[in-house]
Write an enzyme that holds these catalytic residues in place. Structure first.
Site, mmCIF file in Angstrom:
data_model
loop_
_atom_site.group_PDB
_atom_site.id
_atom_site.type_symbol
_atom_site.label_atom_id
_atom_site.label_comp_id
_atom_site.label_asym_id
_atom_site.label_seq_id
_atom_site.Cartn_x
_atom_site.Cartn_y
_atom_site.Cartn_z
ATOM 1 N N LYS A 98 -3.362 -0.835 -3.597
ATOM 2 C CA LYS A 98 -4.331 -0.399 -2.589
ATOM 3 C C LYS A 98 -5.761 -0.532 -3.128
ATOM 4 O O LYS A 98 -5.963 -0.742 -4.334
ATOM 5 C CB LYS A 98 -4.020 1.055 -2.207
ATOM 6 N N TYR B 183 1.234 0.319 9.345
ATOM 7 C CA TYR B 183 1.353 1.781 9.320
ATOM 8 C C TYR B 183 1.716 2.364 10.685
ATOM 9 O O TYR B 183 1.411 3.518 10.961
ATOM 10 C CB TYR B 183 0.066 2.405 8.794
ATOM 11 N N PHE C 173 -3.737 12.071 9.127
ATOM 12 C CA PHE C 173 -4.330 11.230 8.092
ATOM 13 C C PHE C 173 -4.355 9.745 8.481
ATOM 14 O O PHE C 173 -4.760 8.910 7.688
ATOM 15 C CB PHE C 173 -3.588 11.414 6.752
ATOM 16 N N ASN D 171 -3.264 6.758 -3.806
ATOM 17 C CA ASN D 171 -2.156 6.749 -4.776
ATOM 18 C C ASN D 171 -1.790 5.346 -5.274
ATOM 19 O O ASN D 171 -0.661 5.098 -5.682
ATOM 20 C CB ASN D 171 -0.935 7.479 -4.187
ATOM 21 N N GLU E 184 7.630 -5.695 6.793
ATOM 22 C CA GLU E 184 6.334 -5.736 6.103
ATOM 23 C C GLU E 184 6.076 -7.095 5.436
ATOM 24 O O GLU E 184 4.954 -7.585 5.441
ATOM 25 C CB GLU E 184 6.274 -4.609 5.067
#
Ligand code: DAT
Ligand code: MG
Length: 139
Positions: free
Chosen positions: A10, A50, A58, A117, A131
């Site tokens: 990320k 997502y 969030f 994270n 994905e």
């Protein structure tokens, strides 16, 4: 069973120079890298990636965070790699992720509305296929 999984380093991981460390751990574990590419996500791609989190508190901060810089997208292959990379990653909350894991060793809580994270890993065969198709349609 030999499987493939989608791995994302990320934006926090790329910014902190941890892309190589993540790939090192994946290779050291014995998984093969099938594709690796530094990419900038788009709102459209993240909305699909997502989709399961749409509507959660969030969600918007998560998408904004994922657009805050480049991500390293990778596909790794190996026996039970989906489960194996989730195990290498550690728990979602980096404060309590076990030492020895990517999140446990390299991340902590930040004062942000979304958890930072370092990595994403597919959580099931169905998620991995979906994905990988989103991030690497050519594979
Ligand atoms: P994981 O990435 O471990 O599969 P997830 O799919 O439940 O976790 O959530 C996707 C990401 O969203 C996660 O890596 C960090 C963020 N996130 C999850 N739960 C959160 C929460 N309660 N508060 C803030 N951010 C959260
Ligand atoms: Mg997840």
């Amino acid at each position: 069973m030999t499987e493939r999984t989608l791995i994302l380093v990320k934006p926090d991981g790329v910014r902190r120079g941890l892309s190589g460390e993540v790939l090192r751990r994946v290779e050291a574990k014995g998984y093969a890298l099938v594709a690796v590419e530094l990419r900038t996500a788009t709102p459209e791609l993240l909305a699909e990636h997502y989709a399961e989190h749409l509507g959660k508190p969030f969600y918007d901060p998560l998408v904004e965070f994922m657009l805050s810089g480049p991500v390293l997208a990778a596909v790794a292959e190996g026996e039970r790699v989906i489960e194996g990379f989730r195990s290498l990653s550690g728990a979602t909350d980096p404060t309590t992720a076990a030492p020895g894991t990517i999140r446990g060793d390299l991340a902590r809580a930040w004062d942000a509305p979304v958890i930072h994270n370092i990595v994403h890993g597919s959580d099931s065969v169905a998620s991995a296929e979906r994905e990988i198709g989103l991030w690497f349609p050519g594979l």
